[in-house]
Design an enzyme around this catalytic site. Structure first.
Site, PDB file in Angstrom:
ATOM      1  N   ARG A  46      86.780 -25.053  22.290  1.00 46.85           N
ATOM      2  CA  ARG A  46      87.546 -24.857  23.531  1.00 46.85           C
ATOM      3  C   ARG A  46      89.016 -24.604  23.193  1.00 46.85           C
ATOM      4  O   ARG A  46      89.667 -23.739  23.785  1.00 46.85           O
ATOM      5  CB  ARG A  46      87.392 -26.088  24.450  1.00 46.85           C
ATOM      6  CG  ARG A  46      85.967 -26.288  24.962  1.00 46.85           C
ATOM      7  CD  ARG A  46      85.883 -27.326  26.078  1.00 46.85           C
ATOM      8  NE  ARG A  46      86.160 -28.695  25.669  1.00 46.85           N
ATOM      9  CZ  ARG A  46      85.251 -29.564  25.242  1.00 46.85           C
ATOM     10  NH1 ARG A  46      83.976 -29.207  25.167  1.00 46.85           N
ATOM     11  NH2 ARG A  46      85.593 -30.797  24.906  1.00 46.85           N
ATOM     12  N   LYS A 136      97.403 -26.849  40.510  1.00 46.38           N
ATOM     13  CA  LYS A 136      96.381 -26.201  41.330  1.00 46.38           C
ATOM     14  C   LYS A 136      95.371 -27.211  41.842  1.00 46.38           C
ATOM     15  O   LYS A 136      94.980 -28.119  41.110  1.00 46.38           O
ATOM     16  CB  LYS A 136      95.656 -25.140  40.503  1.00 46.38           C
ATOM     17  CG  LYS A 136      94.627 -24.358  41.315  1.00 46.38           C
ATOM     18  CD  LYS A 136      93.686 -23.540  40.448  1.00 46.38           C
ATOM     19  CE  LYS A 136      92.351 -24.238  40.350  1.00 46.38           C
ATOM     20  NZ  LYS A 136      91.303 -23.388  39.733  1.00 46.38           N
ATOM     21  N   GLU A 177      94.707 -23.764  47.045  1.00 45.00           N
ATOM     22  CA  GLU A 177      93.572 -22.844  46.884  1.00 45.00           C
ATOM     23  C   GLU A 177      92.383 -23.225  47.769  1.00 45.00           C
ATOM     24  O   GLU A 177      91.556 -24.048  47.395  1.00 45.00           O
ATOM     25  CB  GLU A 177      93.112 -22.817  45.415  1.00 45.00           C
ATOM     26  CG  GLU A 177      91.929 -21.873  45.194  1.00 45.00           C
ATOM     27  CD  GLU A 177      91.432 -21.795  43.745  1.00 45.00           C
ATOM     28  OE1 GLU A 177      91.931 -22.546  42.899  1.00 45.00           O
ATOM     29  OE2 GLU A 177      90.542 -20.975  43.486  1.00 45.00           O
ATOM     30  N   LYS A 219      96.569 -19.509  47.031  1.00 45.51           N
ATOM     31  CA  LYS A 219      95.554 -18.825  46.205  1.00 45.51           C
ATOM     32  C   LYS A 219      94.262 -18.696  47.014  1.00 45.51           C
ATOM     33  O   LYS A 219      93.423 -19.605  47.014  1.00 45.51           O
ATOM     34  CB  LYS A 219      95.321 -19.607  44.909  1.00 45.51           C
ATOM     35  CG  LYS A 219      94.203 -19.019  44.042  1.00 45.51           C
ATOM     36  CD  LYS A 219      94.237 -19.562  42.619  1.00 45.51           C
ATOM     37  CE  LYS A 219      93.017 -19.125  41.835  1.00 45.51           C
ATOM     38  NZ  LYS A 219      93.109 -19.396  40.406  1.00 45.51           N
TER      39      LYS A 219
END
Ligand code: 13P
Length: 338
Positions: A46, A136, A177, A219
């Site tokens: 990752r 976010k 979002e 978003k």
């Protein structure tokens, strides 16, 4: 709360010609992506994957910021520099996903509520020290028979607003979002109706919770037919419906709208953004905050070890989306662009 700093960061995120890389896949989501290239999801894989993306030459021309996952924000480049510090040194703003996922909503089958508010003030404080300047939180709204309900929309909008309040209190720009999923067989018109209601509810909650609109980013999904819909729509219709819906619901005080790609192909997502940016005048910057649309080709080219091929693809799609910011992307350009 230092408002001018929040505004400065929000505006830098939507600087002309630039947008965000969403590289904030949770450990379970990145595993699903790695499965497609038969790569084991270890912590080092990752790290190496995000390292490949972040160290791509020239992306600072088109990428204003990167959304990271908790683990990623604590990782380093292959040269031992913390990712947040490395990105900042290239003028790319570090960001962090802070929600803890969409969980089944009790008593509301087929609907979810996003969790993660408990302890969020303390987590924001730590993320700020680790270098994050924006955050976010994703709420998920499903379209199906009898769904979404007002209750699920309201609960998710309230959680988004509470998150945004904690972010602004800590001097971190919230990306709000609310994603209306494109799964299912619904029409573009149904998506427009639901997106309208969701955005109206979200902005009502944001006002109620005293969010400073000049220091946040929206978003949203695009207004688009469900993946299983048989109704034919053109890219121009998607662009027009999306801008029409946003103009009805998003105050001009919001500096920028940065779309998610949501399962559209890279070429579709890029074309839609380009077409929308031709519908001037617009009261806000219209940009991208893509995960899959920016990463799909790069991950397929990289496959765990081909650094140069992965970076070539990521650079290409970053560049093309940079062009889409001023309406300059045309279908077919992806075949030529290097
Ligand atoms: P996609 O562009 O792949 O939808 O991802 C963006 C994102 O951050 C979703 O939360």
């Amino acid at each position: 709360m230092n408002l001018s700093e929040l505004e400065r960061v929000a505006r830098a995120m939507v600087a002309p010609g630039k947008g965000l890389l969403a590289a904030d896949e949770s450990t379970s989501t990145i595993k699903k992506r790695f499965d497609t290239i038969s790569l084991e999801s270890t912590e080092e894989h990752r790290r190496a994957y995000r390292d490949m993306l972040f160290t791509t030459p020239e992306i600072d021309k088109w990428i204003s910021g990167v959304i990271m996952y908790d683990e990623t924000l604590r990782q380093k480049t292959s040269d031992g520099v913390p990712f947040a510090q490395y990105l900042s040194s290239r003028g790319i703003i570090p960001g962090i996903k802070v929600d803890q996922g969409a969980k089944p909503m009790a008593l509301f089958p087929n609907e979810t509520i996003t969790e993660g508010l408990d302890g969020l003030r303390e987590r924001f404080s730590e993320y700020g020290k680790l270098g994050a300047r924006f955050a976010k939180w994703r709420a998920v709204i499903n379209i199906a028979e009898g769904v979404p309900t007002y209750a699920a929309i309201e609960a998710n909008a309230q959680a988004l607003a509470r998150y945004a309040a904690l972010a602004q209190e800590q001097g971190i720009v919230p990306i709000v979002e609310p994603e209306v999923l494109m799964d299912g067989g619904h029409t573009l018109e149904r998506c427009e109706e639901v997106t309208d209601l969701v955005l109206a509810t979200v902005f009502r909650q944001l006002r109620l919770q005293r969010i400073e609109l000049t220091g946040m980013i929206l978003k949203p999904n695009m207004v688009i037919a469900g993946k299983k819909s048989t109704a034919r729509t053109t890219p121009e219709q998607v662009a027009q419906a999306t801008v029409r819906c946003l103009k009805r619901q998003v105050p001009a005080a919001v500096p920028g709208i940065m779309f998610l790609s949501g399962g559209q192909s890279p070429a579709e997502a890029t074309l839609h953004l380009s077409l929308m940016n031709r519908l001037q005048p617009l009261p806000w910057q219209l940009s991208f905050s893509y995960g899959r649309a920016l990463q799909e080709s790069a991950m397929n080219a990289w496959r765990g070890n081909n650094l140069a091929a992965g970076q070539r693809e990521f650079r290409k799609w970053s560049h093309l989306n940079g062009l889409a910011r001023t309406g300059g992307f045309q279908p077919g350009m992806e075949q030529q662009a290097a």
